[in-house]
Write a protein that holds these residues in place. Structure first.
Motif, PDB file in Angstrom:
ATOM      1  N   ILE A  78      21.625 -51.407  -8.005  1.00  0.00           N
ATOM      2  CA  ILE A  78      20.780 -51.241  -9.146  1.00  0.00           C
ATOM      3  C   ILE A  78      21.762 -51.509 -10.499  1.00  0.00           C
ATOM      4  CG2 ILE A  78      19.560 -49.541 -10.316  1.00  0.00           C
ATOM      5  CD1 ILE A  78      19.705 -47.934  -7.473  1.00  0.00           C
ATOM      6  N   THR A  79      20.779 -52.173 -11.220  1.00  0.00           N
ATOM      7  CA  THR A  79      21.377 -52.645 -12.553  1.00  0.00           C
ATOM      8  C   THR A  79      20.547 -52.105 -13.679  1.00  0.00           C
ATOM      9  OG1 THR A  79      21.919 -54.836 -11.573  1.00  0.00           O
ATOM     10  CG2 THR A  79      21.891 -54.839 -14.190  1.00  0.00           C
ATOM     11  N   VAL A  80      21.463 -51.378 -14.510  1.00  0.00           N
ATOM     12  CA  VAL A  80      20.689 -50.603 -15.779  1.00  0.00           C
ATOM     13  C   VAL A  80      21.788 -50.926 -16.816  1.00  0.00           C
ATOM     14  CG1 VAL A  80      20.532 -48.555 -14.170  1.00  0.00           C
ATOM     15  CG2 VAL A  80      22.428 -48.689 -15.685  1.00  0.00           C
ATOM     16  N   ARG A  81      20.914 -50.794 -17.904  1.00  0.00           N
ATOM     17  CA  ARG A  81      21.483 -51.148 -19.494  1.00  0.00           C
ATOM     18  C   ARG A  81      22.321 -49.976 -19.694  1.00  0.00           C
ATOM     19  NH1 ARG A  81      18.447 -54.286 -23.675  1.00  0.00           N
ATOM     20  NH2 ARG A  81      18.943 -55.972 -21.995  1.00  0.00           N
ATOM     21  N   ARG A  82      23.274 -49.969 -20.418  1.00  0.00           N
ATOM     22  CA  ARG A  82      24.116 -48.950 -20.708  1.00  0.00           C
ATOM     23  C   ARG A  82      23.460 -48.108 -21.934  1.00  0.00           C
ATOM     24  NH1 ARG A  82      27.815 -48.592 -25.414  1.00  0.00           N
ATOM     25  NH2 ARG A  82      27.491 -50.736 -25.544  1.00  0.00           N
ATOM     26  N   GLY A  83      23.395 -46.745 -21.720  1.00  0.00           N
ATOM     27  CA  GLY A  83      22.775 -46.001 -22.532  1.00  0.00           C
ATOM     28  C   GLY A  83      21.321 -45.466 -22.108  1.00  0.00           C
ATOM     29  N   THR A  84      21.011 -46.165 -21.123  1.00  0.00           N
ATOM     30  CA  THR A  84      19.384 -46.032 -20.533  1.00  0.00           C
ATOM     31  C   THR A  84      19.486 -44.815 -19.699  1.00  0.00           C
ATOM     32  OG1 THR A  84      19.131 -48.315 -20.161  1.00  0.00           O
ATOM     33  CG2 THR A  84      17.918 -46.893 -18.739  1.00  0.00           C
ATOM     34  N   ALA A  85      18.569 -43.946 -19.901  1.00  0.00           N
ATOM     35  CA  ALA A  85      18.338 -42.742 -19.159  1.00  0.00           C
ATOM     36  C   ALA A  85      17.400 -43.053 -17.846  1.00  0.00           C
ATOM     37  CB  ALA A  85      17.477 -41.684 -20.027  1.00  0.00           C
ATOM     38  N   VAL A  86      17.953 -42.802 -16.783  1.00  0.00           N
ATOM     39  CA  VAL A  86      17.766 -43.145 -15.627  1.00  0.00           C
ATOM     40  C   VAL A  86      17.268 -41.712 -14.608  1.00  0.00           C
ATOM     41  CG1 VAL A  86      17.969 -44.298 -13.381  1.00  0.00           C
ATOM     42  CG2 VAL A  86      18.911 -45.232 -15.481  1.00  0.00           C
ATOM     43  N   ASP A 123      22.298 -28.633  -8.513  1.00  0.00           N
ATOM     44  CA  ASP A 123      22.487 -28.152  -9.607  1.00  0.00           C
ATOM     45  C   ASP A 123      23.307 -28.935 -10.630  1.00  0.00           C
ATOM     46  OD1 ASP A 123      21.557 -25.720  -8.636  1.00  0.00           O
ATOM     47  OD2 ASP A 123      23.337 -24.896  -8.119  1.00  0.00           O
ATOM     48  N   ARG A 124      23.901 -29.907 -10.270  1.00  0.00           N
ATOM     49  CA  ARG A 124      24.600 -30.975 -11.126  1.00  0.00           C
ATOM     50  C   ARG A 124      23.957 -32.053 -11.226  1.00  0.00           C
ATOM     51  NH1 ARG A 124      28.635 -28.333  -8.887  1.00  0.00           N
ATOM     52  NH2 ARG A 124      29.192 -29.809  -7.285  1.00  0.00           N
ATOM     53  N   PRO A 125      23.709 -33.067 -12.443  1.00  0.00           N
ATOM     54  CA  PRO A 125      23.184 -34.354 -12.370  1.00  0.00           C
ATOM     55  C   PRO A 125      23.983 -35.297 -11.639  1.00  0.00           C
ATOM     56  CG  PRO A 125      23.118 -33.309 -14.629  1.00  0.00           C
ATOM     57  CD  PRO A 125      24.120 -32.574 -13.780  1.00  0.00           C
ATOM     58  N   GLY A 126      23.279 -35.945 -10.900  1.00  0.00           N
ATOM     59  CA  GLY A 126      23.919 -37.214 -10.014  1.00  0.00           C
ATOM     60  C   GLY A 126      24.484 -36.621  -8.641  1.00  0.00           C
ATOM     61  N   GLU A 127      24.054 -35.286  -8.195  1.00  0.00           N
ATOM     62  CA  GLU A 127      24.467 -34.831  -7.095  1.00  0.00           C
ATOM     63  C   GLU A 127      23.237 -33.848  -6.516  1.00  0.00           C
ATOM     64  OE1 GLU A 127      28.333 -32.583  -7.213  1.00  0.00           O
ATOM     65  OE2 GLU A 127      28.507 -33.229  -9.195  1.00  0.00           O
ATOM     66  N   VAL A 128      22.652 -34.628  -5.476  1.00  0.00           N
ATOM     67  CA  VAL A 128      21.479 -33.964  -4.836  1.00  0.00           C
ATOM     68  C   VAL A 128      21.552 -34.092  -3.286  1.00  0.00           C
ATOM     69  CG1 VAL A 128      19.925 -33.958  -6.740  1.00  0.00           C
ATOM     70  CG2 VAL A 128      20.046 -35.986  -5.173  1.00  0.00           C
ATOM     71  N   THR A 129      20.955 -32.962  -2.767  1.00  0.00           N
ATOM     72  CA  THR A 129      20.583 -33.105  -1.333  1.00  0.00           C
ATOM     73  C   THR A 129      19.423 -33.368  -0.964  1.00  0.00           C
ATOM     74  OG1 THR A 129      22.672 -31.511  -0.645  1.00  0.00           O
ATOM     75  CG2 THR A 129      20.742 -31.720   0.878  1.00  0.00           C
ATOM     76  N   ILE A 130      18.877 -34.369  -0.119  1.00  0.00           N
ATOM     77  CA  ILE A 130      17.608 -34.764   0.059  1.00  0.00           C
ATOM     78  C   ILE A 130      17.450 -34.348   1.464  1.00  0.00           C
ATOM     79  CG2 ILE A 130      15.829 -36.492   0.176  1.00  0.00           C
ATOM     80  CD1 ILE A 130      19.076 -37.419  -1.348  1.00  0.00           C
ATOM     81  N   PRO A 131      16.657 -33.085   1.917  1.00  0.00           N
ATOM     82  CA  PRO A 131      16.225 -32.739   3.001  1.00  0.00           C
ATOM     83  C   PRO A 131      15.495 -33.743   3.838  1.00  0.00           C
ATOM     84  CG  PRO A 131      15.873 -30.972   1.637  1.00  0.00           C
ATOM     85  CD  PRO A 131      16.319 -32.141   0.583  1.00  0.00           C
ATOM     86  N   ILE A 132      15.225 -33.467   5.175  1.00  0.00           N
ATOM     87  CA  ILE A 132      14.429 -34.477   6.159  1.00  0.00           C
ATOM     88  C   ILE A 132      12.917 -34.607   5.380  1.00  0.00           C
ATOM     89  CG2 ILE A 132      13.427 -34.360   8.354  1.00  0.00           C
ATOM     90  CD1 ILE A 132      15.754 -32.430   9.179  1.00  0.00           C
ATOM     91  N   GLY A 133      12.888 -35.700   5.468  1.00  0.00           N
ATOM     92  CA  GLY A 133      11.316 -36.230   5.078  1.00  0.00           C
ATOM     93  C   GLY A 133      11.041 -35.695   3.541  1.00  0.00           C
ATOM     94  N   SER A 134      11.920 -35.522   2.707  1.00  0.00           N
ATOM     95  CA  SER A 134      11.342 -35.154   1.435  1.00  0.00           C
ATOM     96  C   SER A 134      11.819 -36.208   0.317  1.00  0.00           C
ATOM     97  CB  SER A 134      12.026 -33.718   1.173  1.00  0.00           C
ATOM     98  OG  SER A 134      13.440 -33.737   0.939  1.00  0.00           O
ATOM     99  N   THR A 135      11.647 -35.800  -1.136  1.00  0.00           N
ATOM    100  CA  THR A 135      11.940 -36.621  -2.104  1.00  0.00           C
ATOM    101  C   THR A 135      12.814 -35.403  -3.105  1.00  0.00           C
ATOM    102  OG1 THR A 135      10.141 -38.025  -1.867  1.00  0.00           O
ATOM    103  CG2 THR A 135      11.337 -37.865  -3.979  1.00  0.00           C
ATOM    104  N   ALA A 136      13.894 -35.876  -3.567  1.00  0.00           N
ATOM    105  CA  ALA A 136      14.564 -35.395  -4.521  1.00  0.00           C
ATOM    106  C   ALA A 136      14.947 -36.210  -5.748  1.00  0.00           C
ATOM    107  CB  ALA A 136      15.869 -34.535  -4.184  1.00  0.00           C
ATOM    108  N   SER A 137      15.209 -35.818  -6.935  1.00  0.00           N
ATOM    109  CA  SER A 137      15.434 -36.626  -8.132  1.00  0.00           C
ATOM    110  C   SER A 137      16.560 -36.059  -8.798  1.00  0.00           C
ATOM    111  CB  SER A 137      14.272 -36.961  -8.898  1.00  0.00           C
ATOM    112  OG  SER A 137      13.981 -35.713  -9.486  1.00  0.00           O
ATOM    113  N   THR A 138      17.234 -37.116  -9.661  1.00  0.00           N
ATOM    114  CA  THR A 138      18.325 -36.737 -10.828  1.00  0.00           C
ATOM    115  C   THR A 138      18.394 -37.432 -11.588  1.00  0.00           C
ATOM    116  OG1 THR A 138      20.674 -35.874 -10.827  1.00  0.00           O
ATOM    117  CG2 THR A 138      20.150 -37.573  -9.318  1.00  0.00           C
ATOM    118  N   ARG A 139      18.544 -37.020 -12.719  1.00  0.00           N
ATOM    119  CA  ARG A 139      18.373 -37.837 -14.217  1.00  0.00           C
ATOM    120  C   ARG A 139      19.954 -38.011 -14.646  1.00  0.00           C
ATOM    121  NH1 ARG A 139      14.034 -38.739 -17.282  1.00  0.00           N
ATOM    122  NH2 ARG A 139      13.129 -36.714 -16.460  1.00  0.00           N
TER     123      ARG A 139
END
Ligand SMILES: [Cu+2]
Length: 151
Positions: A62-70, A105-121
């Protein structure tokens, strides 16, 4: 990196890890990530959709521009739990030790349970490559990793 982190639902599925990894190995005997170099490019603040299937991230580049909120929106289609861990080498080394059973609880560290969707910014302030991976036992070794190219 900072900002918010979200995670919906927490379940366990570790007993299925071996079974699914074995199945995936049969279906995908060699590395064949579908992302490829520069698979997804992000410019400006937006969501990046990542699908986990057969213990692989898609896209895995995945390519992102520096300073971009993703906001990474990660969907786990497997019958086992996975993680999406983004960060520097020190962070990945820490997670390899498996000291936490779930993340969210911390950005960039998520658990994604079976068949689900999780997000982190996250916002990437420095140009360079940032690795993401799943650190559940055997997953990284199997190839469950990818790279965010910050340009
Ligand atoms: Cu995994």
């Amino acid at each position: 990196m900072n900002r918010t982190s979200e995670n919906r639902g927490r379940t366990r599925g570790r007993t299925w890890v071996g079974a699914v990894l074995a199945t995936a190995a049969l279906v995908l005997p060699t590395g064949c990530g579908t992302g490829g170099p520069g698979g997804t490019t992000v410019d400006g603040e937006q969501d990046v959709q990542i699908t986990i299937a057969l213990s692989r991230f898609d896209p895995d580049v995945i390519t992102v521009r520096r300073g971009t909120a993703v906001r990474f929106v990660v969907t786990n289609t497997d019958p086992i739990e996975h993680e999406f861990i983004v960060g520097d080498d020190a962070l990945h080394e820490r997670h390899k030790k498996g000291i936490e059973s779930s993340h969210g609880d911390r950005p960039g560290e998520v658990t994604i349970p079976i068949g689900s969707t999780a997000s982190t910014r996250l916002t990437f302030d420095k140009a360079g490559d940032v690795v993401f991976a799943c650190h559940l036992p055997g997953h990284l070794a199997y190839g469950m990793r990818g790279v965010i190219r910050v340009r």
